[in-house]
Design a protein around this motif. Sequence first.
Motif, short mmCIF file in Angstrom:
data_model
loop_
_atom_site.label_atom_id
_atom_site.label_comp_id
_atom_site.label_asym_id
_atom_site.label_seq_id
_atom_site.Cartn_x
_atom_site.Cartn_y
_atom_site.Cartn_z
N CYS A 65 0.81 -1.22 0.00
CA CYS A 65 0.00 0.00 0.00
C CYS A 65 0.84 1.27 0.00
O CYS A 65 0.70 2.14 -0.85
CB CYS A 65 -0.91 0.02 1.23
SG CYS A 65 -2.15 -1.26 1.29
N PHE A 264 -5.48 1.35 -0.50
CA PHE A 264 -5.81 0.55 0.68
C PHE A 264 -6.10 -0.90 0.31
O PHE A 264 -6.99 -1.52 0.88
CB PHE A 264 -7.04 1.13 1.39
CG PHE A 264 -6.79 2.44 2.07
CD1 PHE A 264 -6.28 2.50 3.35
CD2 PHE A 264 -7.07 3.63 1.42
CE1 PHE A 264 -6.06 3.70 3.98
CE2 PHE A 264 -6.85 4.84 2.04
CZ PHE A 264 -6.33 4.89 3.32
N CYS A 295 -1.27 2.37 7.16
CA CYS A 295 -1.42 3.05 5.88
C CYS A 295 -2.17 4.36 6.02
O CYS A 295 -1.78 5.38 5.44
CB CYS A 295 -2.13 2.13 4.89
SG CYS A 295 -1.19 0.66 4.43
N SER A 348 5.95 -1.91 -3.01
CA SER A 348 4.57 -1.92 -3.50
C SER A 348 4.44 -2.81 -4.72
O SER A 348 3.45 -3.54 -4.88
CB SER A 348 4.12 -0.50 -3.83
OG SER A 348 2.81 -0.48 -4.32
#
Length: 684
Positions: A65, A264, A295, A348
């Motif tokens: 995230c 998310f 996050c 990511s």
Amino acid sequence: MGAWLGHMSLSDTWYHTCSRLLRTKPVGAMATNPGDLAEEGVGSGAGLARVLTTVDLVSLGVGSCVGTGMYVVAGLVAKATAGPGVILSFIIAAVASVLSGVCYAELGVRVPRTTGSAYTYSYVTVGELAAFVIGWNLILEYLIGTAAGAAALSSMFDSLANHSISAFMTSHLGTLQGLGKGEDTPPDLLALAIALGVTLVIALGVRNSLSVNNFLNGVNLLAWGFTVAAALFFLSASNWEGGNFLPYGWSGVMKGAATCFYAFIGFDIIATTGEEARSPDTAIPYAISVSLATCLTAYLSVSVVLTLLVPYRLIDGSAPLMQMFAGHGFLWGEYVVALGSVAGLTASLLGSLFPMPRVIYAMARDGLLFRFLSHVSAHTHTPVAACMLSGGVAALLALLLSLADLIEMMSIGTLLAYTLVSVCVLLLRYQPHPLGDGPAHEEGDGPAHHEGLGPNSEGGAEPSYHGGGTAGAAEESDFHTGHASLLQRLLGSHYQTLRMRLALPDASAPPTAASGRLVTRCTLLLFVLAFVLWAAVIFGVEQGGGTGAGLSGLVAALVAAAMAKLLMVILQQPQSGRRLPYMAPGVPFIPVAAILVNSYLMLKLSALTWIRFTVWGAIGETVCRSVCRSVGVSVGLTLCPPRPADLRLLRGEEQFSGAGAPPPAGPRQLLPALRRRLPAPRPG
């Protein structure tokens, strides 16, 4: 095909279709003891390695995230969609994520020790049709996430090189009009190379991948702390004054929330690791909660300092945090952020690519995709064929599509998957005794799967997911009332009076087959009406005017009233009283709220995104038909007749010879394999 259908009545055909599309996968078909937890892939003697700890799951969720969300999405949304209101966009997206996250956590407890995330959850609860839709959209989500991560990392390197890389590509290769919004951009060969390189890392094994991911996350979190602390010396409140906080209005905030939701997606990536986590029934809910909290904190802090340091119109869309310090002459801070950006975006990218082959592996193992995709390497314990195929397609998308379009495409697939997961939880809470314990309908009511949940296609003796997720937990447990709720403590003696006036059932009353089917009907109607409601609000009230807006508002009010009535009907039905290590709070309100929020965010996405999404669905139907023709089974939206060999097998005229599988030892092993290919027998 035509001759086969000619011998069937219309009711037989309808029953056959429903039983195919709504049949469920029993938990007993999955691993039930420590020796079976790593299931074997087709044609291999190896399975997935169970090595992931809770810390690894948290690291995977945060890494997937925080990289792209913090270093790319915050700047993109602030610049073009919401301005400083991106802070509110992130909060709204976080609420939608939390609502869906608690539903994911409950399903992770009900169906632990499985790979495939929401795909597997829906297969063992709702049926094959919903499972294929969710699985296909999860593949889209991870494809776009991988391509977006590679494109973001390429943009970061280009920014570090003062945009000389893109200039070189333009001068030597020219530009092409990709699948985006008409802009001419050079082919991103660097993003292509990055995606292929990360694919090789993922294919080398889960332990190696997670070691790299944990290191990158440590660097990223240190850079995040430095960025927020250093930015405190350059803040300017004037960037929020004079109407600059919401320059695009609340409509821009809500549209930005639909894109911010992309940031998310970590908790659904965590849910794909159930077959590789050491204690999935406890680790998955905990990792989901910690990842979402981390996050949200990162996004809010970065959005605040970014919009207070730089006017939203001047934010750099490709490398916002790095250029934020460069604009104030703080070059040392620019290099630190650049280091964190590279680490975060790489993490990511790893997090987005990691679950995609596992979803493909699960679908191929169940016969919904081509069987060769379920092959697991004996050396790396990873689905190598699925890794290479998914990584190659993601690399191609990174080459052709712009970053902004990739992010929007990912959001729609994610939102639909989360909406269907919320539907699954709402259905499960109101279903009667486990489907494997006996018939799921009362006399005279007809088969339950005609209305909602499908029949257990593996026979009635298998343990059910309702009992808590594992085979050992399938035994009968007493219904319970639980601890006194907050509302009960506040109202005291008036609590029972309120329950009687609302016609709420007794807390110890078990659900019945009839009440379960009623909830199924109401839930499906709620799902459809949610889109009707927001369509009237968005396209009639917000974008319309005059009489049209008034009529749209009236339609929205009537639909809202109908939804409230349906919610009250659901509330009046008894819930299952079985205990689970984790259960989503506030059912039915939390799942219904998740459905409403997610459907609203979906309709706020652009029309071009919906067109691309429709094309992706058409590709899925084509894949369905191809798999059906190659293996002779009914999958997804396709109705295929049983093969002649299957009919001879039922009559005992030949031996079973499944592709890549040993012959069953007896009838108990033969019938489940056959029932996966033939429709359930019609009652009577």
